[in-house]
Design a protein around this motif. Structure first.
Motif, PDB file in Angstrom:
ATOM      1  N   PRO A  83      44.715  43.759  52.452  1.00 19.53           N
ATOM      2  CA  PRO A  83      43.534  44.633  52.354  1.00 19.53           C
ATOM      3  C   PRO A  83      43.375  45.275  50.971  1.00 19.53           C
ATOM      4  CG  PRO A  83      44.695  45.065  54.388  1.00 19.53           C
ATOM      5  CD  PRO A  83      45.555  44.148  53.581  1.00 19.53           C
ATOM      6  N   ILE A  84      44.484  45.613  50.338  1.00 20.48           N
ATOM      7  CA  ILE A  84      44.400  46.175  48.988  1.00 20.48           C
ATOM      8  C   ILE A  84      43.850  45.140  48.020  1.00 20.48           C
ATOM      9  CG2 ILE A  84      45.783  47.020  47.048  1.00 20.48           C
ATOM     10  CD1 ILE A  84      47.568  48.422  49.097  1.00 20.48           C
ATOM     11  N   ALA A  85      44.299  43.915  48.116  1.00 25.16           N
ATOM     12  CA  ALA A  85      43.797  42.852  47.246  1.00 25.16           C
ATOM     13  C   ALA A  85      42.320  42.593  47.505  1.00 25.16           C
ATOM     14  CB  ALA A  85      44.607  41.575  47.461  1.00 25.16           C
ATOM     15  N   LEU A  86      41.910  42.576  48.762  1.00 25.65           N
ATOM     16  CA  LEU A  86      40.498  42.381  49.090  1.00 25.65           C
ATOM     17  C   LEU A  86      39.645  43.532  48.559  1.00 25.65           C
ATOM     18  CD1 LEU A  86      40.715  40.953  52.715  1.00 25.65           C
ATOM     19  CD2 LEU A  86      40.148  39.737  50.601  1.00 25.65           C
ATOM     20  N   PHE A  87      40.160  44.733  48.635  1.00 21.82           N
ATOM     21  CA  PHE A  87      39.444  45.883  48.086  1.00 21.82           C
ATOM     22  C   PHE A  87      39.218  45.724  46.586  1.00 21.82           C
ATOM     23  CE2 PHE A  87      39.791  49.985  45.884  1.00 21.82           C
ATOM     24  CZ  PHE A  87      38.623  50.574  46.328  1.00 21.82           C
ATOM     25  N   PHE A  88      40.249  45.288  45.852  1.00 22.98           N
ATOM     26  CA  PHE A  88      40.110  45.111  44.408  1.00 22.98           C
ATOM     27  C   PHE A  88      39.160  43.970  44.066  1.00 22.98           C
ATOM     28  CE2 PHE A  88      44.222  47.491  43.952  1.00 22.98           C
ATOM     29  CZ  PHE A  88      43.675  48.543  43.239  1.00 22.98           C
ATOM     30  N   VAL A  89      39.146  42.927  44.869  1.00 21.22           N
ATOM     31  CA  VAL A  89      38.210  41.819  44.640  1.00 21.22           C
ATOM     32  C   VAL A  89      36.777  42.296  44.839  1.00 21.22           C
ATOM     33  CG1 VAL A  89      37.412  39.616  45.559  1.00 21.22           C
ATOM     34  CG2 VAL A  89      39.835  39.971  45.124  1.00 21.22           C
ATOM     35  N   VAL A  90      36.532  43.018  45.917  1.00 19.11           N
ATOM     36  CA  VAL A  90      35.189  43.539  46.177  1.00 19.11           C
ATOM     37  C   VAL A  90      34.778  44.521  45.078  1.00 19.11           C
ATOM     38  CG1 VAL A  90      33.836  44.971  47.771  1.00 19.11           C
ATOM     39  CG2 VAL A  90      35.289  43.140  48.646  1.00 19.11           C
ATOM     40  N   LEU A  91      35.691  45.349  44.631  1.00 22.38           N
ATOM     41  CA  LEU A  91      35.415  46.290  43.554  1.00 22.38           C
ATOM     42  C   LEU A  91      35.068  45.561  42.255  1.00 22.38           C
ATOM     43  CD1 LEU A  91      35.447  49.329  42.762  1.00 22.38           C
ATOM     44  CD2 LEU A  91      37.803  48.945  42.012  1.00 22.38           C
ATOM     45  N   ALA A  92      35.832  44.533  41.902  1.00 23.31           N
ATOM     46  CA  ALA A  92      35.574  43.775  40.680  1.00 23.31           C
ATOM     47  C   ALA A  92      34.232  43.052  40.753  1.00 23.31           C
ATOM     48  CB  ALA A  92      36.701  42.773  40.430  1.00 23.31           C
ATOM     49  N   GLY A 109      31.663  43.966  42.549  1.00 23.02           N
ATOM     50  CA  GLY A 109      30.653  45.016  42.472  1.00 23.02           C
ATOM     51  C   GLY A 109      30.413  45.496  41.045  1.00 23.02           C
ATOM     52  N   ILE A 110      31.476  45.684  40.289  1.00 21.91           N
ATOM     53  CA  ILE A 110      31.336  46.102  38.890  1.00 21.91           C
ATOM     54  C   ILE A 110      30.669  45.014  38.075  1.00 21.91           C
ATOM     55  CG2 ILE A 110      32.645  46.632  36.800  1.00 21.91           C
ATOM     56  CD1 ILE A 110      34.614  48.144  38.601  1.00 21.91           C
ATOM     57  N   PHE A 111      31.015  43.758  38.332  1.00 20.14           N
ATOM     58  CA  PHE A 111      30.384  42.655  37.612  1.00 20.14           C
ATOM     59  C   PHE A 111      28.899  42.582  37.921  1.00 20.14           C
ATOM     60  CE2 PHE A 111      29.023  38.198  37.559  1.00 20.14           C
ATOM     61  CZ  PHE A 111      29.165  37.950  36.201  1.00 20.14           C
ATOM     62  N   LEU A 112      28.531  42.699  39.193  1.00 19.76           N
ATOM     63  CA  LEU A 112      27.118  42.651  39.563  1.00 19.76           C
ATOM     64  C   LEU A 112      26.347  43.824  38.959  1.00 19.76           C
ATOM     65  CD1 LEU A 112      27.315  41.447  43.259  1.00 19.76           C
ATOM     66  CD2 LEU A 112      26.608  40.144  41.242  1.00 19.76           C
ATOM     67  N   TRP A 113      26.961  44.994  38.921  1.00 23.17           N
ATOM     68  CA  TRP A 113      26.316  46.147  38.288  1.00 23.17           C
ATOM     69  C   TRP A 113      26.070  45.884  36.807  1.00 23.17           C
ATOM     70  CZ3 TRP A 113      28.574  49.038  34.349  1.00 23.17           C
ATOM     71  CH2 TRP A 113      27.819  50.103  33.905  1.00 23.17           C
ATOM     72  N   ALA A 114      27.053  45.290  36.130  1.00 23.72           N
ATOM     73  CA  ALA A 114      26.906  45.000  34.700  1.00 23.72           C
ATOM     74  C   ALA A 114      25.801  43.976  34.459  1.00 23.72           C
ATOM     75  CB  ALA A 114      28.230  44.500  34.127  1.00 23.72           C
ATOM     76  N   VAL A 115      25.686  42.986  35.309  1.00 21.51           N
ATOM     77  CA  VAL A 115      24.637  41.974  35.148  1.00 21.51           C
ATOM     78  C   VAL A 115      23.266  42.592  35.401  1.00 21.51           C
ATOM     79  CG1 VAL A 115      23.695  39.857  36.137  1.00 21.51           C
ATOM     80  CG2 VAL A 115      26.133  40.019  35.637  1.00 21.51           C
TER      81      VAL A 115
END
Length: 58
Positions: free
Chosen positions: A9-18, A20-26
């Motif tokens: 779950p921690i790894a999945l959280f970091f993947v979703v966070l990354a 999300g940050i990438f989509l925000w930057a785009v």
């Protein structure tokens, strides 16, 4: 085995966070003009300053 119940779950959280940050930057056009910022370092600002001096003198 029990540690996987915490790590997955921690790894999945970091993947979703990354993602999300990438989509925000785009969406906020962070990657719109990649060459202009790199060229700003190489370009000289002296002609702009010279024009300001010419405007003051004339």
């Amino acid at each position: 085995m029990e540690s996987l119940y915490i790590l997955i779950p921690i790894a999945l959280f970091f993947v979703v966070l990354a993602v999300g940050i990438f989509l925000w930057a785009v969406r906020s056009d962070q990657f719109e003009d990649l060459e202009r910022k790199g060229m700003d370092v190489l370009l000289d600002d002296k002609p702009v300053q010279k024009r300001q001096q010419d405007d003051d003198a004339g």
